[in-house]
Design a protein around this motif. Structure first.
Motif, PDB file in Angstrom:
ATOM      1  N   ASN A   8      99.870  87.309  41.150  1.00  0.00           N
ATOM      2  CA  ASN A   8     100.565  86.797  42.224  1.00  0.00           C
ATOM      3  C   ASN A   8     100.180  85.067  42.144  1.00  0.00           C
ATOM      4  OD1 ASN A   8     100.262  89.269  42.844  1.00  0.00           O
ATOM      5  ND2 ASN A   8      98.406  89.209  43.660  1.00  0.00           N
ATOM      6  N   LEU A   9      99.117  84.494  41.245  1.00  0.00           N
ATOM      7  CA  LEU A   9      99.856  82.877  41.318  1.00  0.00           C
ATOM      8  C   LEU A   9     101.295  82.197  41.062  1.00  0.00           C
ATOM      9  CD1 LEU A   9      96.336  82.184  39.509  1.00  0.00           C
ATOM     10  CD2 LEU A   9      96.883  80.970  41.981  1.00  0.00           C
ATOM     11  N   GLY A  10     101.929  82.852  39.718  1.00  0.00           N
ATOM     12  CA  GLY A  10     102.937  82.124  39.564  1.00  0.00           C
ATOM     13  C   GLY A  10     102.935  82.180  38.189  1.00  0.00           C
ATOM     14  N   LEU A  11     101.677  83.119  37.346  1.00  0.00           N
ATOM     15  CA  LEU A  11     101.289  82.404  36.094  1.00  0.00           C
ATOM     16  C   LEU A  11     101.740  83.695  35.269  1.00  0.00           C
ATOM     17  CD1 LEU A  11      97.889  81.358  35.989  1.00  0.00           C
ATOM     18  CD2 LEU A  11      99.716  79.445  36.666  1.00  0.00           C
ATOM     19  N   PHE A  12     102.542  84.000  35.606  1.00  0.00           N
ATOM     20  CA  PHE A  12     102.615  85.096  34.146  1.00  0.00           C
ATOM     21  C   PHE A  12     103.628  85.762  34.917  1.00  0.00           C
ATOM     22  CE2 PHE A  12     103.534  89.617  32.490  1.00  0.00           C
ATOM     23  CZ  PHE A  12     102.472  89.097  31.224  1.00  0.00           C
ATOM     24  N   THR A  13     105.213  86.039  34.440  1.00  0.00           N
ATOM     25  CA  THR A  13     106.194  87.041  34.390  1.00  0.00           C
ATOM     26  C   THR A  13     106.214  88.564  34.518  1.00  0.00           C
ATOM     27  OG1 THR A  13     107.143  85.154  34.126  1.00  0.00           O
ATOM     28  CG2 THR A  13     108.438  86.789  34.615  1.00  0.00           C
ATOM     29  N   PRO A  14     106.116  89.188  35.285  1.00  0.00           N
ATOM     30  CA  PRO A  14     106.225  90.674  35.573  1.00  0.00           C
ATOM     31  C   PRO A  14     107.007  91.658  34.454  1.00  0.00           C
ATOM     32  CG  PRO A  14     106.586  90.424  37.522  1.00  0.00           C
ATOM     33  CD  PRO A  14     106.195  88.996  36.628  1.00  0.00           C
ATOM     34  N   ALA A  15     107.424  92.461  33.761  1.00  0.00           N
ATOM     35  CA  ALA A  15     108.563  93.123  33.211  1.00  0.00           C
ATOM     36  C   ALA A  15     108.656  93.974  34.056  1.00  0.00           C
ATOM     37  CB  ALA A  15     107.965  93.638  32.241  1.00  0.00           C
ATOM     38  N   GLY A  16     108.856  94.121  35.624  1.00  0.00           N
ATOM     39  CA  GLY A  16     108.888  94.539  36.283  1.00  0.00           C
ATOM     40  C   GLY A  16     108.998  94.525  37.957  1.00  0.00           C
ATOM     41  N   PRO A  17     109.973  95.600  38.956  1.00  0.00           N
ATOM     42  CA  PRO A  17     109.422  94.755  40.426  1.00  0.00           C
ATOM     43  C   PRO A  17     108.387  94.942  40.394  1.00  0.00           C
ATOM     44  CG  PRO A  17     110.058  97.282  40.347  1.00  0.00           C
ATOM     45  CD  PRO A  17     109.838  96.544  38.757  1.00  0.00           C
ATOM     46  N   VAL A  18     107.850  93.429  41.584  1.00  0.00           N
ATOM     47  CA  VAL A  18     106.312  93.171  42.446  1.00  0.00           C
ATOM     48  C   VAL A  18     107.493  93.016  44.299  1.00  0.00           C
ATOM     49  CG1 VAL A  18     105.180  92.960  40.205  1.00  0.00           C
ATOM     50  CG2 VAL A  18     106.242  91.204  41.842  1.00  0.00           C
ATOM     51  N   ASP A  19     106.188  92.361  44.770  1.00  0.00           N
ATOM     52  CA  ASP A  19     105.885  92.606  45.572  1.00  0.00           C
ATOM     53  C   ASP A  19     106.582  90.865  46.074  1.00  0.00           C
ATOM     54  OD1 ASP A  19     106.485  94.870  47.517  1.00  0.00           O
ATOM     55  OD2 ASP A  19     104.759  95.073  47.387  1.00  0.00           O
ATOM     56  N   TYR A  20     107.028  90.859  46.185  1.00  0.00           N
ATOM     57  CA  TYR A  20     107.310  88.870  46.099  1.00  0.00           C
ATOM     58  C   TYR A  20     107.034  88.566  47.874  1.00  0.00           C
ATOM     59  CZ  TYR A  20     108.664  89.273  41.306  1.00  0.00           C
ATOM     60  OH  TYR A  20     108.629  89.416  39.714  1.00  0.00           O
ATOM     61  N   ILE A  21     106.619  87.311  47.367  1.00  0.00           N
ATOM     62  CA  ILE A  21     106.825  86.117  48.608  1.00  0.00           C
ATOM     63  C   ILE A  21     108.024  85.652  48.933  1.00  0.00           C
ATOM     64  CG2 ILE A  21     105.422  84.005  49.962  1.00  0.00           C
ATOM     65  CD1 ILE A  21     103.478  85.830  49.670  1.00  0.00           C
ATOM     66  N   ASN A  22     108.582  85.955  50.130  1.00  0.00           N
ATOM     67  CA  ASN A  22     109.598  85.769  50.644  1.00  0.00           C
ATOM     68  C   ASN A  22     111.380  86.259  50.000  1.00  0.00           C
ATOM     69  OD1 ASN A  22     108.390  83.061  51.824  1.00  0.00           O
ATOM     70  ND2 ASN A  22     108.566  82.005  49.795  1.00  0.00           N
ATOM     71  N   GLY A  23     110.508  87.185  48.994  1.00  0.00           N
ATOM     72  CA  GLY A  23     111.564  88.627  48.572  1.00  0.00           C
ATOM     73  C   GLY A  23     112.426  88.067  47.503  1.00  0.00           C
ATOM     74  N   THR A  24     111.244  86.451  47.024  1.00  0.00           N
ATOM     75  CA  THR A  24     113.022  86.653  45.364  1.00  0.00           C
ATOM     76  C   THR A  24     111.774  85.924  44.365  1.00  0.00           C
ATOM     77  OG1 THR A  24     112.895  84.496  45.891  1.00  0.00           O
ATOM     78  CG2 THR A  24     114.553  85.863  46.836  1.00  0.00           C
ATOM     79  N   ASN A  25     112.382  86.392  42.980  1.00  0.00           N
ATOM     80  CA  ASN A  25     111.344  85.689  41.703  1.00  0.00           C
ATOM     81  C   ASN A  25     111.421  84.993  41.904  1.00  0.00           C
ATOM     82  OD1 ASN A  25     109.647  86.013  39.938  1.00  0.00           O
ATOM     83  ND2 ASN A  25     111.254  87.568  39.029  1.00  0.00           N
ATOM     84  N   THR A  26     110.785  83.923  42.032  1.00  0.00           N
ATOM     85  CA  THR A  26     110.198  82.713  41.724  1.00  0.00           C
ATOM     86  C   THR A  26     109.561  82.180  40.952  1.00  0.00           C
ATOM     87  OG1 THR A  26     109.339  82.104  44.285  1.00  0.00           O
ATOM     88  CG2 THR A  26     111.188  81.980  44.271  1.00  0.00           C
ATOM     89  N   THR A  27     108.943  83.295  40.203  1.00  0.00           N
ATOM     90  CA  THR A  27     108.219  82.900  39.566  1.00  0.00           C
ATOM     91  C   THR A  27     108.726  81.724  37.578  1.00  0.00           C
ATOM     92  OG1 THR A  27     106.799  84.617  38.844  1.00  0.00           O
ATOM     93  CG2 THR A  27     106.248  83.938  37.403  1.00  0.00           C
ATOM     94  N   ALA A  28     107.892  80.595  38.323  1.00  0.00           N
ATOM     95  CA  ALA A  28     108.045  79.290  37.279  1.00  0.00           C
ATOM     96  C   ALA A  28     108.041  79.884  36.010  1.00  0.00           C
ATOM     97  CB  ALA A  28     107.287  78.057  37.524  1.00  0.00           C
TER      98      ALA A  28
END
Length: 301
Positions: free
Chosen positions: A261-281
């Protein structure tokens, strides 16, 4: 002819033994028995027709008696079991209660325990410290020597590393340290799931779906479930808000979901992202003392 009665110590039940048969003894040869009621020796009537021979009195025997006969008589040995008297003494005493009071937080009654209503009140304090934090609540509800233990928070502060924050050490050592850390964090939605309590402890099971709420790196909305144990002491008489105060807090939760949720880890599958996109840095810096950003640590539960 003179007969003697020999006494032996009986340590168990002994069977009666009969010697080889011999002619019947006459009155002069009759054996004598000891009268334990103080009358001396009496003449036994062993073998007299129509009346069985008298035996040694055994109302309160302490030894087995053996009678000795001449060779011309029938030998009769009577065994008497020793009576064992057991005396049981019962002692009663009262265990002195171990006092949990201290000069700073006196308690008149060791058995003074948290009520259901008080437990609910302290669980609500815990929720307020996360969702609606205020210094007033912290000052009234936390002891000055308050200590917070949360390895889940410590490893988030380390960005997943073991150091430099001691993983198993205190997250906040002292009320002021907690106020400085928690007071600077964004408030997050918080829901109590269950509340349990013992005599002087309250356990809260909680959840939030926006653990990174208000953080600039918030990426996802994975529900996070955690549990917290509040160790309580009686409040001072002048405390107008609470009957109990939190002295120690033990808290753990789903750290991996929090990190996603904090964007500190990139998941290996789908999750509910904020704004609908995977913006994990993907360029989030690894934890170090040089680039540590305390704003990313999340609420200090």
């Amino acid at each position: 002819m003179r007969f003697t009665a020999a006494c032996i110590t009986a340590s168990a039940l002994v069977a009666t033994a009969v010697a080889a048969p011999a002619p019947e003894c006459n009155a002069d040869q009759a054996p004598k028995e000891y009268n334990q009621h103080g009358r001396g020796y009496d003449i036994s009537r062993v073998g007299r027709p129509g009346r069985p021979g008298r035996r040694v009195h055994a109302e309160h025997p302490t030894t087995a008696a053996t009678l000795t006969f001449p060779a011309t008589c029938t030998a009769v040995v009577t065994s008497i079991a020793t009576e064992t008297v057991r005396v049981t003494e019962t002692y009663s005493y009262t265990v002195e209660p171990t006092s949990t009071s201290s000069p700073e937080y006196p308690s008149e009654d060791y058995n003074d325990c948290v009520t259901d209503e008080e437990a609910d009140q302290m669980a609500e304090v815990f929720r307020q410290l996360i969702q609606d934090y205020s210094d007033d609540v912290a000052l009234s509800a936390l002891t000055e020597d308050f200590v917070d233990y949360a390895s889940a928070v410590n490893i988030l502060m380390n960005r997943g590393a073991q150091f430099p924050k001691n993983i198993t050490g205190p997250t906040f050592d002292g009320r002021q340290a907690f106020m400085d850390g928690q007071g600077s964090q964004p408030k997050i939605p918080f829901e109590r799931l269950n509340t349990f309590h013992g005599c002087r402890s309250v356990t809260v099971r909680w959840t939030t779906s926006r653990s990174a709420n208000g953080q600039p790196t918030e990426q996802a909305m994975i529900p996070v479930v955690g549990i917290a144990v509040l160790d309580l002491v009686p409040a001072e008489p002048e405390n107008e808000e609470y009957n109990w105060r939190i002295q120690t807090l033990y808290s753990e939760f789903n750290t991996l979901a929090w990190a996603v949720n904090l964007g500190l880890f990139t998941p290996a599958g789908p999750v509910d992202y904020i704004n609908g996109t995977n913006t994990t840095a993907a360029t989030v810096d690894k934890r170090s003392l040089d680039n540590y950003d305390p704003s990313l640590r999340g609420p200090m539960i």
